[in-house]
Each structure stands twice: as structure tokens, then as C-alpha cells.
Design a protein around this motif. Structure first.
Motif, mmCIF file in Angstrom:
data_model
loop_
_atom_site.group_PDB
_atom_site.id
_atom_site.type_symbol
_atom_site.label_atom_id
_atom_site.label_comp_id
_atom_site.label_asym_id
_atom_site.label_seq_id
_atom_site.Cartn_x
_atom_site.Cartn_y
_atom_site.Cartn_z
ATOM 1 N N SER A 35 -5.888 -6.719 13.268
ATOM 2 C CA SER A 35 -4.987 -5.412 13.765
ATOM 3 C C SER A 35 -5.318 -4.112 12.789
ATOM 4 C CB SER A 35 -3.820 -6.049 12.093
ATOM 5 O OG SER A 35 -4.798 -5.832 10.911
ATOM 6 N N LEU A 36 -3.906 -3.731 13.468
ATOM 7 C CA LEU A 36 -3.298 -2.046 13.501
ATOM 8 C C LEU A 36 -3.198 -1.724 12.206
ATOM 9 C CD1 LEU A 36 -1.413 -0.896 16.541
ATOM 10 C CD2 LEU A 36 -3.884 0.074 16.146
ATOM 11 N N ASN A 37 -2.942 -0.079 11.623
ATOM 12 C CA ASN A 37 -2.362 -0.545 10.136
ATOM 13 C C ASN A 37 -0.822 -0.062 10.509
ATOM 14 O OD1 ASN A 37 -0.714 2.451 9.052
ATOM 15 N ND2 ASN A 37 -2.448 2.116 7.228
ATOM 16 N N LEU A 38 -0.279 -0.964 9.367
ATOM 17 C CA LEU A 38 0.784 -1.262 9.029
ATOM 18 C C LEU A 38 1.780 0.068 10.098
ATOM 19 C CD1 LEU A 38 3.406 -2.634 8.325
ATOM 20 C CD2 LEU A 38 3.339 -1.720 6.275
ATOM 21 N N THR A 39 2.275 1.085 8.900
ATOM 22 C CA THR A 39 2.759 2.341 10.358
ATOM 23 C C THR A 39 2.473 2.657 11.167
ATOM 24 O OG1 THR A 39 3.362 2.930 7.666
ATOM 25 C CG2 THR A 39 3.605 5.038 9.562
ATOM 26 N N ASN A 40 1.537 2.975 11.734
ATOM 27 C CA ASN A 40 1.075 3.205 13.106
ATOM 28 C C ASN A 40 1.816 2.161 14.217
ATOM 29 O OD1 ASN A 40 -1.521 5.242 12.090
ATOM 30 N ND2 ASN A 40 -2.984 3.482 12.857
ATOM 31 N N CYS A 41 1.997 1.148 14.008
ATOM 32 C CA CYS A 41 2.448 0.032 13.970
ATOM 33 C C CYS A 41 4.263 -0.238 14.719
ATOM 34 C CB CYS A 41 2.573 -1.868 13.897
ATOM 35 S SG CYS A 41 0.780 -2.198 13.933
ATOM 36 N N ASN B 18 0.682 3.931 3.082
ATOM 37 C CA ASN B 18 2.186 3.242 4.450
ATOM 38 C C ASN B 18 2.723 3.230 4.376
ATOM 39 O OD1 ASN B 18 -0.556 2.816 5.724
ATOM 40 N ND2 ASN B 18 -0.287 0.728 5.294
ATOM 41 N N GLU C 199 1.199 -5.800 4.138
ATOM 42 C CA GLU C 199 -0.364 -5.773 4.576
ATOM 43 C C GLU C 199 -1.259 -6.016 3.616
ATOM 44 O OE1 GLU C 199 1.845 -1.679 3.999
ATOM 45 O OE2 GLU C 199 2.082 -3.191 2.278
ATOM 46 N N PRO C 200 -2.158 -6.518 3.099
ATOM 47 C CA PRO C 200 -3.333 -6.359 4.445
ATOM 48 C C PRO C 200 -2.879 -7.438 6.009
ATOM 49 C CG PRO C 200 -4.539 -6.328 3.119
ATOM 50 C CD PRO C 200 -3.017 -7.202 2.777
ATOM 51 N N ILE D 277 0.718 -1.028 -0.036
ATOM 52 C CA ILE D 277 0.277 0.274 -0.056
ATOM 53 C C ILE D 277 0.977 1.756 0.610
ATOM 54 C CG2 ILE D 277 -1.873 1.099 1.017
ATOM 55 C CD1 ILE D 277 -2.612 -1.196 2.760
ATOM 56 N N SER E 247 3.724 7.149 4.573
ATOM 57 C CA SER E 247 3.259 7.317 5.762
ATOM 58 C C SER E 247 4.912 6.999 6.536
ATOM 59 C CB SER E 247 2.069 7.098 6.937
ATOM 60 O OG SER E 247 1.274 7.532 6.327
#
Length: 224
Positions: free
Chosen positions: A200-206, A82, A170-171, A79, A85
């Protein structure tokens, strides 16, 4: 009796007649205008066109670089927003971002550039043709894999600036590639806690949570 035209009214009338002019004035630096072409580049603080490829560094230079945070690695990200970010995250924390091919997007993707805003020229990005190239180019680094299948929490690790924090594609409903996330090259598998009913959380949030925990442990060196 004649009336002088109010300059502001004339300007508003012109904007109403030409909506493009009104929209144009609403955009601030860092956001793409509505009439940008698909290959138009975001510009840096000096107005120079840039994209993520301008921020690339070699794997050799990344291995030798002194950092204040661990490295961040996205394995086969899909994505573009992501990764954009993540570029912004890495710019503000001084983190080196490693991207392992295959990627699910083109590095000139509009969404990637927009998510990274004007931070592309402030971040260091390394592109690896495969995972073996990452392992071979960073022989002195521990690889810490973040996966929902781990039992250890991410806060139970003492992080080092030479570590590589590894995140899979992801996802979240796609299984982690076990040969990558659980292979012999991985020193630790850790997870972020979350409610069991959620996926799950968003990849870049993690990645943000992980980078800032590591940076906190390292006393936010080089931060302000």
C-alpha cells in the motif's frame, strides 16, 4: 604581548561550552525545539499558540460551505502524523477535512501538530462522533470510497466539489471496514493503481493524489 579576543571565536567557544545555545539557533519557525514540553503548542504566523482544535468547524457549516475541491474524510485514523500531513494538504488546497471517531490518537498529539506545521489555523477540520453523523450532516454529497478492493480507477470518476473522498484506517494490512467502505451510502469505490507485489501507499500520499486529481478536473479553481 597581549592579543585581543576574536568576538566570533568567543561566540563559538561559548556555543561549544553550551551545546543547547547552538542547537537553539538552528531551529527555524515551524519546527519544535528540543526543550519544548510535551503539551507545548505550535504557533501561527503571529506567534499565537494553536492546535488542530482551533481549526474545527461544525458539520452544519461544512455542509453549507462552498469549496473548490471535494471534501476529504479519514475514517478512524490511527497515525497522528498522517492526519497532521492531511491538515497541511487541506490548508494548501482549500479542502475540508472530516475525521470520524474513534481516533487512534489525541488531537493535542505532538506528532500531529508537528506534521501540520503552521497550517492548523488555515485548514477546516470537522470531527464526527461516528460515520452516521457524517452521512446525515452531508446529505447532498456523494461518498467516494478509496479501497484496494475496487475495480474502477480513481481517474475514471468526474469529481464534484461536494463529493467526499473517503479513506479507511491505516495501516494498510488491516482490512477495510466493509460496512463503511462498501455500504449503501457509498456512491463509488475506486482505487489507485500500484504494483501487485507491494502492499500500500501512505494514507496521506493517497489522499494527496486523489485531491489533486479532483482539483485538476475542476480547473484548479481558487488556486494560484
Amino acid at each position: 604581548m597581549t592579543h585581543e579576543a576574536n568576538p566570533q571565536q568567543s561566540q563559538d567557544a561559548g556555543s561549544s561550552a553550551n551545546p543547547e545555545a547552538k542547537v537553539e539557533s538552528m531551529f527555524e519557525y515551524g519546527y519544535r525545539k528540543s526543550n519544548y514540553g510535551p503539551d507545548e503548542l505550535v504557533t501561527d504566523a503571529h506567534g499565537n499558540p494553536i492546535n488542530v482544535t482551533d481549526a474545527m468547524m461544525s458539520a452544519e457549516d461544512a455542509a453549507k460551505a462552498e469549496t473548490s475541491t471535494p471534501h476529504l474524510c479519514y475514517y478512524s485514523p490511527r497515525i497522528p502524523g498522517n492526519t497532521g500531513s492531511a491538515i497541511r494538504l487541506c490548508a494548501v488546497t482549500g479542502t475540508i477535512l472530516h475525521l470520524v471517531e474513534p481516533l487512534g490518537f489525541n488531537l493535542h498529539d505532538t506528532k500531529l501538530r508537528r506534521a501540520g506545521l503552521d497550517y492548523h489555523d488555515m485548514a477546516h477540520v470537522v470531527l464526527h462522533p461516528d460515520f452516521d453523523n457524517l452521512v446525515e450532516s452531508m446529505p447532498n454529497s456523494r461518498i467516494i470510497a478509496f479501497t484496494a478492493h475496487a475495480t474502477k480507477l480513481y481517474t475514471e470518476v468526474e469529481y464534484r466539489p461536494t463529493d467526499i473522498l473517503l479513506f479507511g484506517p491505516e495501516p494498510g494490512n488491516i482490512p477495510d471496514p466493509t460496512d463503511i467502505m462498501f455500504g449503501p451510502h457509498v456512491a463509488e469505490q475506486v482505487r489507485l493503481p500500484m504494483r501487485p507485489s507491494l502492499r500500500s501507499l501512505n494514507l496521506t500520499n493517497c489522499a494527496s493524489i486523489a485531491i489533486y486529481e479532483a482539483w485538476r478536473q475542476l480547473k484548479f479553481k481558487s488556486g494560484a
